[in-house]
Design a protein around this motif. Structure first.
Motif, short mmCIF file in Angstrom:
data_model
loop_
_atom_site.label_atom_id
_atom_site.label_comp_id
_atom_site.label_asym_id
_atom_site.label_seq_id
_atom_site.Cartn_x
_atom_site.Cartn_y
_atom_site.Cartn_z
N GLN A 1 12.43 24.69 9.11
CA GLN A 1 12.28 25.97 8.41
C GLN A 1 13.61 26.44 7.82
N ALA A 2 14.72 25.92 8.30
CA ALA A 2 16.04 26.25 7.77
C ALA A 2 16.37 25.22 6.69
N ARG A 3 16.30 25.62 5.44
CA ARG A 3 16.30 24.66 4.35
C ARG A 3 17.53 24.79 3.45
N CYS A 4 17.87 23.67 2.81
CA CYS A 4 18.94 23.70 1.81
C CYS A 4 18.74 22.55 0.83
N VAL A 5 19.41 22.67 -0.31
CA VAL A 5 19.43 21.61 -1.32
C VAL A 5 20.76 20.89 -1.22
N HIS A 6 20.72 19.57 -1.27
CA HIS A 6 21.93 18.76 -1.16
C HIS A 6 21.98 17.79 -2.33
N VAL A 7 23.05 17.89 -3.12
CA VAL A 7 23.21 16.97 -4.24
C VAL A 7 23.52 15.58 -3.70
N GLY A 8 24.50 15.47 -2.82
CA GLY A 8 24.78 14.21 -2.13
C GLY A 8 25.83 13.35 -2.76
N SER A 9 26.82 12.95 -1.95
CA SER A 9 27.83 11.94 -2.31
C SER A 9 28.69 12.33 -3.50
N VAL A 10 28.89 13.63 -3.71
CA VAL A 10 29.71 14.06 -4.84
C VAL A 10 31.18 13.77 -4.58
N SER A 11 31.68 14.17 -3.41
CA SER A 11 33.10 13.94 -3.10
C SER A 11 33.42 12.46 -2.95
N THR A 12 32.51 11.70 -2.36
CA THR A 12 32.78 10.29 -2.06
C THR A 12 32.50 9.36 -3.23
N GLY A 13 31.66 9.80 -4.17
CA GLY A 13 31.27 8.93 -5.27
C GLY A 13 30.39 7.79 -4.82
N MET A 14 29.68 7.98 -3.69
CA MET A 14 28.90 6.90 -3.08
C MET A 14 27.84 6.35 -4.03
N LYS A 15 27.28 7.21 -4.87
CA LYS A 15 26.21 6.75 -5.76
C LYS A 15 26.71 5.71 -6.76
N GLU A 16 28.03 5.69 -7.00
CA GLU A 16 28.58 4.73 -7.96
C GLU A 16 29.20 3.52 -7.26
N TRP A 17 29.15 3.49 -5.92
CA TRP A 17 29.75 2.36 -5.22
C TRP A 17 29.04 1.06 -5.57
N ARG A 18 29.84 0.01 -5.82
CA ARG A 18 29.27 -1.33 -5.93
C ARG A 18 29.40 -2.08 -4.61
N ARG A 19 30.42 -1.73 -3.85
CA ARG A 19 30.63 -2.32 -2.52
C ARG A 19 30.87 -1.19 -1.52
N MET A 20 30.48 -1.41 -0.28
CA MET A 20 30.75 -0.43 0.76
C MET A 20 32.25 -0.41 1.03
N PRO A 21 32.86 0.78 1.12
CA PRO A 21 34.30 0.84 1.36
C PRO A 21 34.65 0.45 2.78
N ARG A 22 35.89 0.07 2.97
CA ARG A 22 36.32 -0.39 4.29
C ARG A 22 36.16 0.70 5.34
N TYR A 23 36.39 1.97 4.94
CA TYR A 23 36.31 3.01 5.96
C TYR A 23 34.90 3.16 6.52
N TRP A 24 33.86 2.77 5.78
CA TRP A 24 32.51 2.79 6.35
C TRP A 24 32.40 1.76 7.48
N PHE A 25 32.92 0.56 7.23
CA PHE A 25 32.90 -0.47 8.27
C PHE A 25 33.78 -0.07 9.45
N ASP A 26 34.93 0.56 9.16
CA ASP A 26 35.80 1.03 10.25
C ASP A 26 35.08 2.04 11.13
N SER A 27 34.37 2.97 10.50
CA SER A 27 33.66 4.01 11.27
C SER A 27 32.53 3.41 12.09
N ARG A 28 31.81 2.49 11.50
CA ARG A 28 30.71 1.84 12.22
C ARG A 28 31.24 1.11 13.44
N ARG A 29 32.31 0.33 13.24
CA ARG A 29 32.88 -0.41 14.36
C ARG A 29 33.39 0.54 15.44
#
Length: 337
Positions: free
Chosen positions: A235-263
């Motif tokens: 019931q607590a709702r919001c709109v999220h554009v998503g990945s604006v700061s990270t530019g994730m939508k334009e990524w062709r490869r996953m960045p190293r920091y994603w793998f670092d965080s996962r590990r």
């Protein structure tokens, strides 16, 4: 006797998205209680003039009157968790801690009643440490923001994308269908999440060894292990554009920091052997998916080079003392009772 309004700190982290941050701040301010509520915007060392633009807008719009809105400049860009921690440590303008902290992404716009919905839910459930919003895109389609904790079985299921395997491992699916009513979940996404100060005091703030991704998963796991509940509140709702700061939508490869965080997530919380097992499970699931795609003529759904990068990252991982670091603690505060 009338119950005192809880003290609420809303936090928005900016990184080179000043105009959108101001939109997010405007939506948050419109939804915030008129008393005992403050908004802190943290500029995460954007280096593009964002801090000056934000400071000017706060002054021109009169937002700073009575410390309703404050701007803090982080000394460096330590990532999502570190940036939010800057505001959480600062607390309210009088130096005292809030009762609740609401973290809102710079590209998330709260609907009317979002804050009240999360606040009421947390007040009605004393062991609720976190409550996350229903999040939808600008196309009005819901985003999956309520999850189970990652496991090796979940890595296998998610990578394989195979119906019979999903049914077999149904209890390990990381992103199950969204509940239609308030429900306890393992963890919620950080686009719009409200947290109880007492919980943060007990378990610590965001772990700053995560630059980006998995930091809210880690926080929710620490909360669960300490006996705090995490809720999804549709019931607590919001709109999220998503990945604006990270530019994730334009990524062709996953960045190293994603793998670092996962590990880090798997190693810190389950040990190095389990982290290796999670990598193998992901590779096996990905292999099954690619084999099925080869046999059926479909295109694989993974990012280009993802499994090669995952394997290389696992093979080149070095021991790090960071895996044993404790999460940042809340600042010492005086007793407000």
């Amino acid at each position: 006797m009338m119950q005192q309004m809880p003290r609420l700190l809303v936090v928005i982290l900016n990184y080179r998205t000043a105009e959108m941050t101001l939109r997010a701040a405007e939506a948050a301010l419109a939804d915030m209680p008129t008393t005992n509520a403050e908004l802190v915007i943290v500029d995460n060392d954007s280096g593009d003039g964002s801090a000056a633009l934000l400071a000017q807008a706060i002054t021109e719009r009169g937002w700073g009157v009575g410390d309703r809105v404050r701007l803090i400049s982080a000394p460096d860009n330590g990532g999502f968790g570190a940036g939010n921690n800057v505001a959480i440590r600062a607390g309210m303008s009088d130096g005292a801690p809030p009762d609740f902290v609401h973290v809102v992404n710079s590209d998330a716009f709260l609907d009317p009643g979002c804050i009240a919905g999360l606040l009421v839910h947390l007040q009605e459930h004393p062991r609720a440490g976190l409550a996350g919003s229903h999040v939808r895109g600008e196309d009005d389609l819901p985003h999956t923001t309520a999850f189970r904790f990652p496991t090796a079985a979940g890595e296998l299921e998610g990578a394989a994308r195979f119906g019979p395997l999903t049914r077999l491992l149904s209890s390990s699916v990381v992103a199950p269908p969204l509940p239609e009513r308030p429900a306890q979940v393992d963890w919620v996404a950080g686009a719009s999440v409200m947290m109880r100060w007492d919980m943060l005091t007990e378990i610590g703030l965001f772990d700053e060894e995560y630059f980006l991704y998995y930091e809210e998963t880690d926080l929710c796991l620490r909360a669960a292990r300490a006996g705090w509940d995490c809720w999804y509140v549709p019931q607590a709702r919001c709109v999220h554009v998503g990945s604006v700061s990270t530019g994730m939508k334009e990524w062709r490869r996953m960045p190293r920091y994603w793998f670092d965080s996962r590990r880090r997530y798997f190693t810190k919380n389950h040990g190095r052997a389990y982290a290796a097992l999670a990598v193998l499970a992901r590779l096996l699931g990905g292999g099954l998916h690619h084999l099925r795609c080869l046999l059926t003529g479909r295109r694989p759904e993974d990012a280009p080079g993802f499994y090669r990068d995952l394997a290389a990252h696992a093979l080149t991982a070095r021991r790090s003392a960071a895996t044993t670091k404790k999460p940042p603690s809340c600042p010492a505060t005086e007793d407000r009772s």
